[in-house]
Design a protein around this motif. Structure first.
Motif, PDB file in Angstrom:
ATOM      1  N   THR A 198      30.812  51.370  37.355  1.00 22.10           N
ATOM      2  CA  THR A 198      29.712  51.599  38.293  1.00 22.10           C
ATOM      3  C   THR A 198      28.416  50.913  37.866  1.00 22.10           C
ATOM      4  OG1 THR A 198      29.241  53.655  37.105  1.00 22.10           O
ATOM      5  CG2 THR A 198      30.648  53.807  39.067  1.00 22.10           C
ATOM      6  N   ALA A 199      28.417  50.248  36.721  1.00 24.12           N
ATOM      7  CA  ALA A 199      27.194  49.651  36.182  1.00 24.12           C
ATOM      8  C   ALA A 199      26.849  48.347  36.901  1.00 24.12           C
ATOM      9  CB  ALA A 199      27.362  49.387  34.688  1.00 24.12           C
ATOM     10  N   PRO A 200      25.569  47.981  36.936  1.00 27.76           N
ATOM     11  CA  PRO A 200      25.180  46.710  37.555  1.00 27.76           C
ATOM     12  C   PRO A 200      25.780  45.499  36.858  1.00 27.76           C
ATOM     13  CG  PRO A 200      23.311  47.749  36.432  1.00 27.76           C
ATOM     14  CD  PRO A 200      24.398  48.762  36.481  1.00 27.76           C
ATOM     15  N   GLU A 201      26.096  45.620  35.565  1.00 25.97           N
ATOM     16  CA  GLU A 201      26.708  44.490  34.857  1.00 25.97           C
ATOM     17  C   GLU A 201      28.077  44.148  35.449  1.00 25.97           C
ATOM     18  OE1 GLU A 201      25.134  47.250  33.529  1.00 25.97           O
ATOM     19  OE2 GLU A 201      25.348  47.070  31.349  1.00 25.97           O
ATOM     20  N   HIS A 202      28.791  45.170  35.904  1.00 17.98           N
ATOM     21  CA  HIS A 202      30.103  44.954  36.525  1.00 17.98           C
ATOM     22  C   HIS A 202      29.945  44.098  37.777  1.00 17.98           C
ATOM     23  CE1 HIS A 202      33.676  46.120  38.962  1.00 17.98           C
ATOM     24  NE2 HIS A 202      34.290  46.126  37.781  1.00 17.98           N
ATOM     25  N   ALA A 203      28.970  44.439  38.605  1.00 11.92           N
ATOM     26  CA  ALA A 203      28.713  43.660  39.820  1.00 11.92           C
ATOM     27  C   ALA A 203      28.261  42.247  39.481  1.00 11.92           C
ATOM     28  CB  ALA A 203      27.665  44.368  40.673  1.00 11.92           C
ATOM     29  N   LYS A 204      27.547  42.084  38.371  1.00 14.59           N
ATOM     30  CA  LYS A 204      27.065  40.756  37.974  1.00 14.59           C
ATOM     31  C   LYS A 204      28.229  39.828  37.639  1.00 14.59           C
ATOM     32  CE  LYS A 204      23.767  38.571  34.747  1.00 14.59           C
ATOM     33  NZ  LYS A 204      22.812  38.086  35.757  1.00 14.59           N
ATOM     34  N   ILE A 205      29.250  40.354  36.982  1.00 13.90           N
ATOM     35  CA  ILE A 205      30.423  39.535  36.673  1.00 13.90           C
ATOM     36  C   ILE A 205      31.128  39.104  37.956  1.00 13.90           C
ATOM     37  CG2 ILE A 205      32.773  39.615  35.709  1.00 13.90           C
ATOM     38  CD1 ILE A 205      31.712  41.116  33.357  1.00 13.90           C
ATOM     39  N   LEU A 206      31.209  40.007  38.925  1.00 14.83           N
ATOM     40  CA  LEU A 206      31.967  39.749  40.145  1.00 14.83           C
ATOM     41  C   LEU A 206      31.187  38.966  41.202  1.00 14.83           C
ATOM     42  CD1 LEU A 206      33.730  43.201  40.664  1.00 14.83           C
ATOM     43  CD2 LEU A 206      34.538  41.215  39.374  1.00 14.83           C
ATOM     44  N   ALA A 207      29.910  38.735  40.989  1.00 16.53           N
ATOM     45  CA  ALA A 207      29.088  38.069  42.000  1.00 16.53           C
ATOM     46  C   ALA A 207      29.625  36.669  42.305  1.00 16.53           C
ATOM     47  CB  ALA A 207      27.649  37.969  41.514  1.00 16.53           C
ATOM     48  N   PRO A 208      29.652  36.273  43.581  1.00 17.01           N
ATOM     49  CA  PRO A 208      30.096  34.916  43.924  1.00 17.01           C
ATOM     50  C   PRO A 208      29.203  33.862  43.267  1.00 17.01           C
ATOM     51  CG  PRO A 208      29.905  36.301  45.886  1.00 17.01           C
ATOM     52  CD  PRO A 208      29.266  37.052  44.759  1.00 17.01           C
ATOM     53  N   PHE A 209      29.782  32.728  42.968  1.00 13.13           N
ATOM     54  CA  PHE A 209      29.013  31.614  42.427  1.00 13.13           C
ATOM     55  C   PHE A 209      28.348  30.869  43.582  1.00 13.13           C
ATOM     56  CE2 PHE A 209      31.811  32.707  39.018  1.00 13.13           C
ATOM     57  CZ  PHE A 209      31.119  32.391  37.861  1.00 13.13           C
ATOM     58  N   ASP A 210      27.167  30.347  43.333  1.00 12.18           N
ATOM     59  CA  ASP A 210      26.389  29.738  44.414  1.00 12.18           C
ATOM     60  C   ASP A 210      26.738  28.283  44.684  1.00 12.18           C
ATOM     61  OD1 ASP A 210      25.311  28.556  42.171  1.00 12.18           O
ATOM     62  OD2 ASP A 210      23.349  29.513  42.342  1.00 12.18           O
ATOM     63  N   ASP A 211      27.707  27.732  43.939  1.00  6.53           N
ATOM     64  CA  ASP A 211      28.039  26.319  44.147  1.00  6.53           C
ATOM     65  C   ASP A 211      29.215  26.125  45.097  1.00  6.53           C
ATOM     66  OD1 ASP A 211      30.151  27.165  42.610  1.00  6.53           O
ATOM     67  OD2 ASP A 211      29.645  25.964  40.858  1.00  6.53           O
ATOM     68  N   ASN A 212      29.815  27.230  45.539  1.00  8.48           N
ATOM     69  CA  ASN A 212      30.917  27.185  46.515  1.00  8.48           C
ATOM     70  C   ASN A 212      32.169  26.474  46.004  1.00  8.48           C
ATOM     71  OD1 ASN A 212      29.417  28.532  48.566  1.00  8.48           O
ATOM     72  ND2 ASN A 212      28.362  26.606  49.049  1.00  8.48           N
ATOM     73  N   SER A 213      32.201  26.135  44.713  1.00 15.04           N
ATOM     74  CA  SER A 213      33.386  25.471  44.172  1.00 15.04           C
ATOM     75  C   SER A 213      33.957  26.188  42.954  1.00 15.04           C
ATOM     76  CB  SER A 213      33.052  24.017  43.796  1.00 15.04           C
ATOM     77  OG  SER A 213      32.029  23.971  42.809  1.00 15.04           O
ATOM     78  N   THR A 214      33.181  27.067  42.357  1.00 15.67           N
ATOM     79  CA  THR A 214      33.646  27.811  41.194  1.00 15.67           C
ATOM     80  C   THR A 214      34.336  29.092  41.653  1.00 15.67           C
ATOM     81  OG1 THR A 214      31.797  26.987  39.862  1.00 15.67           O
ATOM     82  CG2 THR A 214      32.971  28.918  39.034  1.00 15.67           C
ATOM     83  N   PRO A 215      35.613  29.274  41.314  1.00 12.97           N
ATOM     84  CA  PRO A 215      36.296  30.504  41.734  1.00 12.97           C
ATOM     85  C   PRO A 215      35.711  31.728  41.040  1.00 12.97           C
ATOM     86  CG  PRO A 215      37.675  29.241  40.231  1.00 12.97           C
ATOM     87  CD  PRO A 215      36.507  28.371  40.562  1.00 12.97           C
TER      88      PRO A 215
END
Length: 283
Positions: A198-215
């Motif tokens: 439930t921590a914000p760090e968990h969401a930080k790992i899962l956040a989409p990358f902004d370059d649209n090419s990094t999975p």
């Protein structure tokens, strides 16, 4: 491909005894693994409770015949007897190993909280489902700020690796130190992350990358058990660092592996460490 991740607390069980034979026996009872990622593995570290200054990499290598070992040292300090005390994470695998990286994570000065050097160990392995990058780490416990900085560094390393996966081979680089070996985009990131789901760090790992090419990364648990809270990996047995059972140990997988994930499990029974083992299977 079956992978197990476990913070073994240098082999120290809830009973206070350091016993790597017990660690190995627990792993064997859980199944047959192609990759075993262990956190908190020590060499000649007499200051750790219960330690007898053993070389745990050598002992585990003997207990795991047929496995190659990749050790990433986070802490490397004098033992005050002319030797070195080392502490870090290890990958044991019976799969063919390509290039290996040992990334020291950022360790910024923070005067109000204890902290220590952390490391991300990365190795390319050849599997039946293709080449994969295996990454294992152990993030800071006391400081959320440190964890978030370390997560940012891991995400940048993943982005760089995905860029390298598109790189063409050049003839000038063959046969020497400049030779480029395959570094696939698809990866598993596992370890003790020292935060709950439930921590914000968990969401930080899962956040989409902004370059649209990094999975991006996906947490393996909700892929298999959507809508079900994570099974706890700490605090099931006596532990003084959490107030209640929580999940601190995760396996994150990249987008292309989600459809291949067939199972995830947590051993809630063993008290051979203050953490519980986590394992996944890909098909």
């Amino acid at each position: 491909m079956r992978l197990l991740s476990w913070n073994i607390q240098w082999g120290r069980g809830i009973d206070g005894h350091v016993d790597l034979v017990r660690i190995n026996r627990t792993i064997s009872q859980l199944g047959d693994f192609d990759v075993i990622c262990l956190q908190e593995v020590a060499i000649n570290f007499p200051g750790l409770p219960g330690s007898r200054s053993e070389n745990q990499i050598a002992q585990l290598s003997t207990l795991l015949p047929g496995y190659s070992v990749i050790y990433g040292i986070a802490t490397d300090v004098p033992d005050n007897q002319g030797g070195r005390s080392q502490f870090g994470n290890a990958i044991f695998t019976r799969l063919p190993v390509g290039q290996v990286w040992r990334h020291l994570l950022p360790w910024q000065a923070e005067l109000a909280a204890p902290s220590m050097q952390r490391v991300l160990v990365e190795a390319v392995v050849a599997t039946d489902i293709g080449s994969l990058r295996i990454m294992t780490t152990h993030l800071e416990y006391y400081s959320q700020q440190q964890r978030e900085i370390q997560i940012g560094a891991i995400r940048n390393l993943h982005r760089d690796a995905c860029s390298m996966s598109q790189r063409k081979f050049l003839k000038e680089e063959q046969g020497g130190t400049f030779e480029v070996f395959p570094r696939p985009a698809e990866a598993l990131l596992c370890g003790d992350f020292n935060f709950p789901a439930t921590a914000p760090e968990h969401a930080k790992i899962l956040a989409p990358f902004d370059d649209n090419s990094t999975p991006g990364f996906h947490d393996a648990w909700p892929v298999i058990y959507p809508g079900t809270p994570h099974a706890p990996t700490v605090g099931i047995h006596s532990a003084d660092f959490v107030d209640q059972p929580e999940c601190f140990d995760f396996v994150f997988i990249t987008e292309g592996l989600v459809s291949r994930l067939s199972n995830i499990g947590i051993d809630a029974e063993t008290d051979a460490s203050d953490h519980q083992p986590v394992w996944v299977e890909l098909k």
